[in-house]
Design a protein around this motif. Structure first.
Motif, PDB file in Angstrom:
ATOM      1  N   ALA A  24       5.686  12.268  40.832  1.00 52.25           N
ATOM      2  CA  ALA A  24       5.234  11.222  39.916  1.00 52.25           C
ATOM      3  C   ALA A  24       4.642  10.059  40.696  1.00 52.25           C
ATOM      4  N   ILE A  25       3.834   9.257  40.016  1.00 49.95           N
ATOM      5  CA  ILE A  25       3.237   8.060  40.624  1.00 49.95           C
ATOM      6  C   ILE A  25       4.017   6.848  40.130  1.00 49.95           C
ATOM      7  N   PRO A  26       4.840   6.232  40.972  1.00 46.79           N
ATOM      8  CA  PRO A  26       5.597   5.053  40.547  1.00 46.79           C
ATOM      9  C   PRO A  26       4.669   3.945  40.046  1.00 46.79           C
ATOM     10  N   GLY A  27       4.952   3.459  38.856  1.00 43.61           N
ATOM     11  CA  GLY A  27       4.143   2.390  38.294  1.00 43.61           C
ATOM     12  C   GLY A  27       2.831   2.840  37.684  1.00 43.61           C
ATOM     13  N   GLY A  28       2.551   4.145  37.738  1.00 46.36           N
ATOM     14  CA  GLY A  28       1.268   4.635  37.252  1.00 46.36           C
ATOM     15  C   GLY A  28       1.072   4.474  35.759  1.00 46.36           C
ATOM     16  N   HIS A  29       2.167   4.272  35.046  1.00 43.52           N
ATOM     17  CA  HIS A  29       2.067   4.118  33.589  1.00 43.52           C
ATOM     18  C   HIS A  29       1.420   2.802  33.179  1.00 43.52           C
ATOM     19  N   HIS A  30       1.401   1.837  34.096  1.00 43.58           N
ATOM     20  CA  HIS A  30       0.834   0.531  33.754  1.00 43.58           C
ATOM     21  C   HIS A  30      -0.686   0.585  33.587  1.00 43.58           C
ATOM     22  N   ALA A  31      -1.321   1.657  34.061  1.00 39.94           N
ATOM     23  CA  ALA A  31      -2.780   1.771  33.959  1.00 39.94           C
ATOM     24  C   ALA A  31      -3.234   2.231  32.580  1.00 39.94           C
ATOM     25  N   GLY A  32      -2.301   2.642  31.722  1.00 35.40           N
ATOM     26  CA  GLY A  32      -2.659   3.051  30.374  1.00 35.40           C
ATOM     27  C   GLY A  32      -3.010   4.528  30.265  1.00 35.40           C
ATOM     28  N   LEU A  33      -3.374   4.928  29.055  1.00 37.39           N
ATOM     29  CA  LEU A  33      -3.643   6.331  28.759  1.00 37.39           C
ATOM     30  C   LEU A  33      -5.077   6.701  29.145  1.00 37.39           C
ATOM     31  N   LYS A  34      -5.214   7.794  29.925  1.00 34.18           N
ATOM     32  CA  LYS A  34      -6.529   8.209  30.399  1.00 34.18           C
ATOM     33  C   LYS A  34      -7.246   9.152  29.435  1.00 34.18           C
ATOM     34  N   SER A  35      -6.494   9.969  28.719  1.00 35.23           N
ATOM     35  CA  SER A  35      -7.152  10.906  27.807  1.00 35.23           C
ATOM     36  C   SER A  35      -6.187  11.350  26.726  1.00 35.23           C
ATOM     37  N   ARG A  36      -6.763  11.908  25.649  1.00 35.93           N
ATOM     38  CA  ARG A  36      -5.968  12.481  24.565  1.00 35.93           C
ATOM     39  C   ARG A  36      -6.419  13.903  24.308  1.00 35.93           C
ATOM     40  N   PHE A  37      -5.468  14.775  24.028  1.00 36.51           N
ATOM     41  CA  PHE A  37      -5.749  16.146  23.611  1.00 36.51           C
ATOM     42  C   PHE A  37      -5.753  16.120  22.089  1.00 36.51           C
ATOM     43  N   VAL A  38      -6.928  16.191  21.506  1.00 36.83           N
ATOM     44  CA  VAL A  38      -7.118  15.929  20.073  1.00 36.83           C
ATOM     45  C   VAL A  38      -7.287  17.238  19.314  1.00 36.83           C
ATOM     46  N   ARG A  39      -6.575  17.348  18.215  1.00 37.91           N
ATOM     47  CA  ARG A  39      -6.687  18.518  17.342  1.00 37.91           C
ATOM     48  C   ARG A  39      -7.445  18.147  16.078  1.00 37.91           C
ATOM     49  N   GLU A  40      -8.407  18.991  15.732  1.00 34.41           N
ATOM     50  CA  GLU A  40      -9.173  18.828  14.506  1.00 34.41           C
ATOM     51  C   GLU A  40      -9.191  20.178  13.795  1.00 34.41           C
ATOM     52  N   GLY A  41      -8.238  20.375  12.891  1.00 28.98           N
ATOM     53  CA  GLY A  41      -8.084  21.676  12.251  1.00 28.98           C
ATOM     54  C   GLY A  41      -7.582  22.699  13.247  1.00 28.98           C
ATOM     55  N   ARG A  42      -8.349  23.760  13.471  1.00 26.44           N
ATOM     56  CA  ARG A  42      -7.978  24.792  14.448  1.00 26.44           C
ATOM     57  C   ARG A  42      -8.657  24.566  15.786  1.00 26.44           C
ATOM     58  N   ALA A  43      -9.446  23.516  15.899  1.00 24.20           N
ATOM     59  CA  ALA A  43     -10.145  23.221  17.150  1.00 24.20           C
ATOM     60  C   ALA A  43      -9.457  22.076  17.879  1.00 24.20           C
ATOM     61  N   THR A  44      -9.574  22.058  19.208  1.00 20.94           N
ATOM     62  CA  THR A  44      -9.022  20.982  20.019  1.00 20.94           C
ATOM     63  C   THR A  44     -10.040  20.571  21.068  1.00 20.94           C
ATOM     64  N   ARG A  45      -9.887  19.357  21.530  1.00 20.17           N
ATOM     65  CA  ARG A  45     -10.780  18.854  22.572  1.00 20.17           C
ATOM     66  C   ARG A  45     -10.077  17.719  23.297  1.00 20.17           C
ATOM     67  N   PHE A  46     -10.584  17.380  24.477  1.00 23.33           N
ATOM     68  CA  PHE A  46     -10.092  16.218  25.202  1.00 23.33           C
ATOM     69  C   PHE A  46     -10.980  15.016  24.904  1.00 23.33           C
ATOM     70  N   GLU A  47     -10.335  13.923  24.584  1.00 27.68           N
ATOM     71  CA  GLU A  47     -11.022  12.647  24.370  1.00 27.68           C
ATOM     72  C   GLU A  47     -10.729  11.774  25.587  1.00 27.68           C
ATOM     73  N   VAL A  48     -11.688  11.660  26.484  1.00 26.52           N
ATOM     74  CA  VAL A  48     -11.486  10.952  27.754  1.00 26.52           C
ATOM     75  C   VAL A  48     -11.720   9.460  27.561  1.00 26.52           C
ATOM     76  N   ARG A  49     -10.754   8.667  28.001  1.00 26.38           N
ATOM     77  CA  ARG A  49     -10.864   7.210  27.896  1.00 26.38           C
ATOM     78  C   ARG A  49     -11.146   6.557  29.248  1.00 26.38           C
ATOM     79  N   ASP A  50     -10.686   7.218  30.309  1.00 16.96           N
ATOM     80  CA  ASP A  50     -10.840   6.667  31.653  1.00 16.96           C
ATOM     81  C   ASP A  50     -11.031   7.846  32.605  1.00 16.96           C
ATOM     82  N   GLU A  51     -12.206   7.955  33.207  1.00 18.73           N
ATOM     83  CA  GLU A  51     -12.520   9.086  34.076  1.00 18.73           C
ATOM     84  C   GLU A  51     -12.060   8.881  35.515  1.00 18.73           C
ATOM     85  N   THR A  52     -11.489   7.723  35.804  1.00 20.00           N
ATOM     86  CA  THR A  52     -11.012   7.457  37.163  1.00 20.00           C
ATOM     87  C   THR A  52      -9.898   8.432  37.525  1.00 20.00           C
TER      88      THR A  52
END
Length: 273
Positions: free
Chosen positions: A179-207
């Motif tokens: 794990a990266i100590p303190g890494g949670h303070h940088a916020g959420l980088k992406s979400r795995f999004v479900r839309e019906g039977r389809a899913t995709r990644f919603e990227v918020r931070d590409e770093t």
């Protein structure tokens, strides 16, 4: 704020050794073995992989929120689709409703000691959303790439805790957590999004995460590792002759919204302790 809460908020994780008695670890492992013994490997051949594209079209995975289902390691099958080793050495994990549907896992998951720990860390109105029994098989245990649990179980506002119980010693050789100590303070980088039977990644931070900041969480059997939903963590492949069994629970706050775009959509409401 107590000492545990201060450490947890600072680092994004806690390591609590001796949380589960060794005999109880052994009993849970033996029960998981019985579940595997009763599983027909020809019924479903879903593979758990960190290659998320596979998940996008896997109904066995998408519909597992209210079931007890088995997932194979990536390297479990040969080119002709035959298991390379016995099924008990081929399963990656069991998920995702053990805590609700299996009496022994239910009793373990809703132990008053766990309830007290979650309360001490300040998760309001906790709901047990997901459970997994992870085998990390000898020689073929797959890598789990660096990720945040809140990518897959997102709440608004963010309020999720992961509990990772070491049922065997976990070390660098057999694929312990990092794990990266303190890494949670940088916020959420992406979400795995479900839309019906389809899913995709919603990227918020590409770093990319700085892998040099990862620290190994080598722990003895009976340890619980508490993970903030935003803390980056991973585990390397297990190429050793030793397995690394673990049981995980993910809890969310009942005071936060649980979006319908999360991949895990339960057929019945989540319950607390």
């Amino acid at each position: 704020m107590n000492v545990l809460s201060e450490r947890y908020r600072r680092d994004g994780f806690l390591v609590l050794e001796g949380f589960v008695e060794p005999a109880r670890c052994d009993a849970l492992r033996a029960h998981a073995d019985r579940l595997v013994a009763g599983f027909d490997p020809d019924a479903h051949r879903s593979v758990f992989t960190t290659n998320e594209q596979t998940r996008h079209s896997d109904d066995h995975f998408l519909d597992s929120a209210g079931e007890i289902r088995f997932f194979f390691e990536e390297d479990a099958f040969d080119a002709s689709g035959v298991l390379r080793q016995p099924k008990e050495r081929s399963i990656n994990k069991i998920g995702h409703a053990l805590h609700d549907l299996d009496p022994e896992f239910d009793a373990f998951s809703r132990d008053p000691k766990i309830e007290a720990l979650v309360a001490e860390l300040g998760l309001a109105a906790p709901l047990l959303m997901q459970s997994m029994y992870i085998f990390k098989q000898p020689f073929i245990g797959g890598e789990v790439r660096c990720h945040q649990d809140s990518t897959f179980l997102h709440t608004e506002p963010e309020a999720m805790i992961g509990l990772w119980f070491a049922l065997e010693d976990a070390h660098r050789g057999n694929g312990c957590l990092w794990a990266i100590p303190g890494g949670h303070h940088a916020g959420l980088k992406s979400r795995f999004v479900r839309e019906g039977r389809a899913t995709r990644f919603e990227v918020r931070d590409e770093t990319p995460w700085d892998d040099s900041l990862l620290v190994p969480l080598e722990v003895p059997k009976g340890t619980v590792i508490v993970l903030d939903g935003l803390v980056p963590h991973m585990s390397q492949a297990n190429r050793s002759p030793a397995s690394r069994h673990a049981y995980t629970l993910h809890l969310v706050s009942g005071e936060s919204a649980y979006p319908s775009t999360n991949w895990l959509q339960r057929p019945t409401p989540a319950r607390g302790f």
